[in-house]
Motif scaffolding. Structure first.
Motif, short mmCIF file in Angstrom:
data_model
loop_
_atom_site.label_atom_id
_atom_site.label_comp_id
_atom_site.label_asym_id
_atom_site.label_seq_id
_atom_site.Cartn_x
_atom_site.Cartn_y
_atom_site.Cartn_z
N PHE A 38 -16.18 76.19 -6.79
CA PHE A 38 -15.16 77.25 -6.81
C PHE A 38 -13.84 76.76 -6.20
O PHE A 38 -13.22 77.47 -5.43
CB PHE A 38 -15.69 78.49 -6.09
CG PHE A 38 -16.87 79.10 -6.79
CD1 PHE A 38 -16.74 79.64 -8.06
CD2 PHE A 38 -18.12 79.12 -6.19
CE1 PHE A 38 -17.83 80.19 -8.73
CE2 PHE A 38 -19.22 79.67 -6.85
CZ PHE A 38 -19.07 80.21 -8.13
N ARG A 100 -14.70 86.36 -9.96
CA ARG A 100 -14.89 85.04 -10.54
C ARG A 100 -15.33 85.23 -11.99
O ARG A 100 -15.45 86.37 -12.45
CB ARG A 100 -15.93 84.26 -9.75
CG ARG A 100 -17.32 84.86 -9.85
CD ARG A 100 -18.37 83.99 -9.18
NE ARG A 100 -19.69 84.54 -9.39
CZ ARG A 100 -20.79 84.08 -8.78
NH1 ARG A 100 -20.70 83.09 -7.92
NH2 ARG A 100 -21.96 84.61 -9.02
N GLU A 139 -23.23 78.84 -13.81
CA GLU A 139 -23.89 80.03 -14.37
C GLU A 139 -23.09 80.67 -15.51
O GLU A 139 -22.60 81.80 -15.38
CB GLU A 139 -24.18 81.06 -13.28
CG GLU A 139 -25.19 80.57 -12.27
CD GLU A 139 -25.76 81.68 -11.40
OE1 GLU A 139 -25.09 82.72 -11.22
OE2 GLU A 139 -26.87 81.51 -10.88
N ASN A 233 -25.99 74.91 -14.22
CA ASN A 233 -27.08 75.71 -13.65
C ASN A 233 -27.31 76.99 -14.46
O ASN A 233 -26.41 77.78 -14.66
CB ASN A 233 -26.82 76.02 -12.17
CG ASN A 233 -25.42 76.56 -11.91
OD1 ASN A 233 -24.51 76.40 -12.73
ND2 ASN A 233 -25.24 77.22 -10.79
N ASP A 257 -31.21 78.41 -11.47
CA ASP A 257 -31.01 79.13 -10.21
C ASP A 257 -32.07 80.21 -10.14
O ASP A 257 -32.42 80.80 -11.16
CB ASP A 257 -29.62 79.78 -10.17
CG ASP A 257 -28.51 78.73 -10.17
OD1 ASP A 257 -28.82 77.54 -10.00
OD2 ASP A 257 -27.34 79.12 -10.36
N PHE A 329 -28.41 77.83 -2.28
CA PHE A 329 -27.07 78.38 -2.19
C PHE A 329 -27.04 79.19 -0.91
O PHE A 329 -27.79 80.16 -0.80
CB PHE A 329 -26.71 79.28 -3.37
CG PHE A 329 -25.30 79.76 -3.26
CD1 PHE A 329 -24.25 79.01 -3.76
CD2 PHE A 329 -25.00 80.93 -2.56
CE1 PHE A 329 -22.94 79.43 -3.60
CE2 PHE A 329 -23.69 81.34 -2.40
CZ PHE A 329 -22.66 80.60 -2.92
N GLU A 339 -19.09 86.96 -0.95
CA GLU A 339 -20.49 86.66 -0.57
C GLU A 339 -20.61 86.21 0.88
O GLU A 339 -21.45 85.38 1.23
CB GLU A 339 -21.07 85.62 -1.54
CG GLU A 339 -21.24 86.21 -2.94
CD GLU A 339 -21.98 85.29 -3.91
OE1 GLU A 339 -22.03 84.07 -3.68
OE2 GLU A 339 -22.51 85.83 -4.91
N HIS A 342 -24.06 86.39 2.24
CA HIS A 342 -25.15 85.70 1.55
C HIS A 342 -25.82 84.71 2.49
O HIS A 342 -25.15 84.03 3.25
CB HIS A 342 -24.62 84.98 0.31
CG HIS A 342 -25.71 84.56 -0.62
ND1 HIS A 342 -26.45 83.42 -0.43
CD2 HIS A 342 -26.23 85.17 -1.71
CE1 HIS A 342 -27.37 83.35 -1.38
NE2 HIS A 342 -27.25 84.40 -2.17
#
Ligand code: GLA
Ligand code: ZN
Length: 548
Positions: A38, A100, A139, A233, A257, A329, A339, A342
């Motif tokens: 990112f 995103r 992803e 991924n 993932d 992750f 996140e 997370h």
């Protein structure tokens, strides 16, 4: 060797933290980190300027410490200056940057920018000693309905059908006066007045998958001369418009993932993902690219800690099923951003914490381990296009969950079991189960018959083979194989659904309220077992010999 590590986002931290991170990575026996996913707005702060200085430092630091880099192209999250190529929803709303994955893979401007940043990265880092692998994008999954997509969809349809007459036949367009005079008349399945056409909806998902694959392949070809394997991924789930069985042939190594939803059953969930990934990899290596360290987030939005020892059990589940890498992750918890809560290997509270200690122990335990190569004599067919077809707008019931059923059957089949795409070779298996395989092309029909003729045991259920690959109903198409006549479907009866069958060659081995619900039919050298309703206990029907 097993790859061990996770996503590292050093651009979120001052350079002073990087050395600490790398020191901690060594303590945790990390040998691979995914970097740059990112970081597009750092790497290309304006359309005309690039800044690679910080990434040079990061990669040098990794190389100096013997840690590999899985270097990402940052195209999953374009910078805020990116405004030409934003996606449009089915309702016609053009999305705004702020999260995103806000891009349209069919927008020429986005394609050009993606290829440009990939070219810059390839030029600069192809020979870098830290580089182990390329991680294209992240992803894939944004579905768009804009005018660029409309054009690309029409081209894709013209390539697939050649002639509008073929399209009309495949999509059953005489229903509700949808007959197309030319491909130019076709639109993406944008929001419409009432129910959409299932064949149109399904082809759009196939098209989106292929369009994203085009975006992936363009970048893959750019980084390929480095000689390093190229991957992306895979995200899993019913919303993801990616046909992974097809994509698996285009990546050098399958990477998935996995974010299980339940604390109690997380190992069973992981086992399914692992077996699915191994099936896509088709005997080649595969990697678990992401999972959350030490916790799972349930459908209720609550992040729950795993009990001590469960992180290790989780890693073991993937490894026993053939993973060549177990990655998390993410490495260090983010202070801010969407996140920020997370889970991470290095939590906000730092490394002197239970999760860091446990993950470091997992890393230590993996040293010297090599990938397993499990072999199974039983297989479960799992078809993502069928999963999409089960999302059609007007099925006989809403009470069918293809993915949940696949997971339940997988669990009942025990271990080892292979989870396979429908076009996989089947001859080496003693038993193949294909629950709810609603969509069946003539190729699938032929493959299943040839498998049973050769001596295999095939287990099918109600709702198998109801349609061809264009969602057109194919009544009786399995009757010869099953040795029964299915005279009607009774959703809502029996358990969830009941097929009303009249044996015609098959033997009834179980009845419910007097009606046949399990039948067996000798076909060639093999056996076909048919479950006409959704029995709670399926395990007794999963053995490769006759039940009666
Ligand atoms: C996905 C993404 C990551 C991160 C995690 C956690 O797997 O690839 O960037 O968002 O989910 O939610
Ligand atoms: Zn678009």
């Amino acid at each position: 060797m097993i790859w061990f590590g996770g996503d590292w986002n050093p651009e979120q931290w001052p350079a002073s933290v990087w050395a600490t991170d790398v020191e901690l990575m060594r303590r945790a026996h990390v040998n691979l980190v995914t970097v740059g996913v990112f970081s597009w707005s750092r790497l290309q702060p304006t359309p005309e300027t690039f800044d690679f200085g910080w990434l040079d430092q990061v990669l040098d630091l990794l190389a100096d410490n013997g840690i590999g880099a899985c270097l990402a192209t940052p195209t999953a999250s374009p910078p805020p200056w990116f405004t030409d190529g934003l996606p449009v929803t089915a309702d016609g709303v053009r999305l705004t940057p702020g999260s995103r994955d806000t891009y349209c893979v069919n927008a020429p401007a986005y394609r050009e920018l993606s290829e440009r940043i990939a070219t810059e990265l390839a030029r600069r880092y192809s020979g870098h000693p830290a580089l182990r692998m390329w991680h294209i994008h992240n992803e894939y999954g944004t579905t768009c309905f804009c005018d660029h997509c409309a054009l690309a969809f029409r081209r894709w349809l013209a390539g697939r059908y050649g002639d509008p007459a073929e399209l009309n036949a495949a999509w059953s367009t005489d229903f509700w006066s949808q007959r197309y005079g030319s491909f130019e008349q076709v639109q993406p399945p944008r929001t419409t007045q009432y129910l959409g056409n299932p064949a149109h909806l399904l082809d759009y998902r196939r098209f989106v998958s292929d369009a994203m694959l085009g975006h992936f392949v363009a970048q893959r070809e750019i980084v390929r001369p480095s000689g390093r394997p190229v991957t992306t991924n895979f995200a899993l789930g019913g919303w993801v418009p990616v046909d992974h069985a097809r994509w698996a042939r285009e990546v050098d190594v399958v990477a998935v993932d996995d974010y299980p939803a339940s604390v109690g059953d997380h190992l069973a969930e992981r086992a399914f993902t692992a077996d699915l990934a191994r099936g896509w990899a088709g005997g080649e290596p595969w990697i678990l690219m992401e999972h959350a360290p030490g916790a799972v987030r349930g459908p209720d939005g609550v992040t729950r800690a795993l009990a001590p020892g469960q992180a290790r059990a989780a890693a073991g589940t993937y490894l026993d099923r053939g993973a060549s890498g177990v990655m998390y992750f993410q490495w260090r918890a983010s202070r801010g951003g969407a996140e920020q809560w997370h889970p991470a290997i290095v939590p906000h509270e730092g490394p002197d914490t239970p999760v860091f200690r446990e993950i470091a122990d997992v890393g230590a335990a993996l040293r010297g381990r090599t990938p397993e190569r499990p072999t199974a004599s039983r297989a479960l067919l799992y078809d993502e296009q069928t999963m999409w077809a089960w999302q059609s707008p007007h099925l006989p019931t809403r009470d069918i969950d293809y993915e949940a059923t696949g997971r339940r059957w997988h669990h009942a089949l025990g271990s080892p079991v292979d989870v396979l795409p429908v076009d996989a070779p089947l001859d080496s298996y003693r038993l193949v189960a294909a629950p709810l395989l609603y969509l069946m092309s003539s190729a699938t029909h032929a493959a299943l018959r040839s498998y049973v003729r050769g001596g295999g045991t095939l287990v099918l259920t109600f709702a198998c083979g109801l349609t061809d690959e264009h969602c057109r109903v194919t009544p009786g198409s399995l009757d010869d194989l099953l040795g029964v006549r299915i005279v009607r479907h009774l959703p809502g009866e029996g358990h969830r659904w009941l097929d009303d069958v009249e044996p015609a060659g098959a033997e009834t081995v179980r009845r419910l309220d007097g009606r046949p619900v399990v039948t067996e039919h000798r076909y060639g050298q093999g056996l076909v077992r048919y479950l006409a309703t959704d029995l709670a206990d399926i395990a007794p029907w999963l053995s490769p010999s006759r039940s009666a």
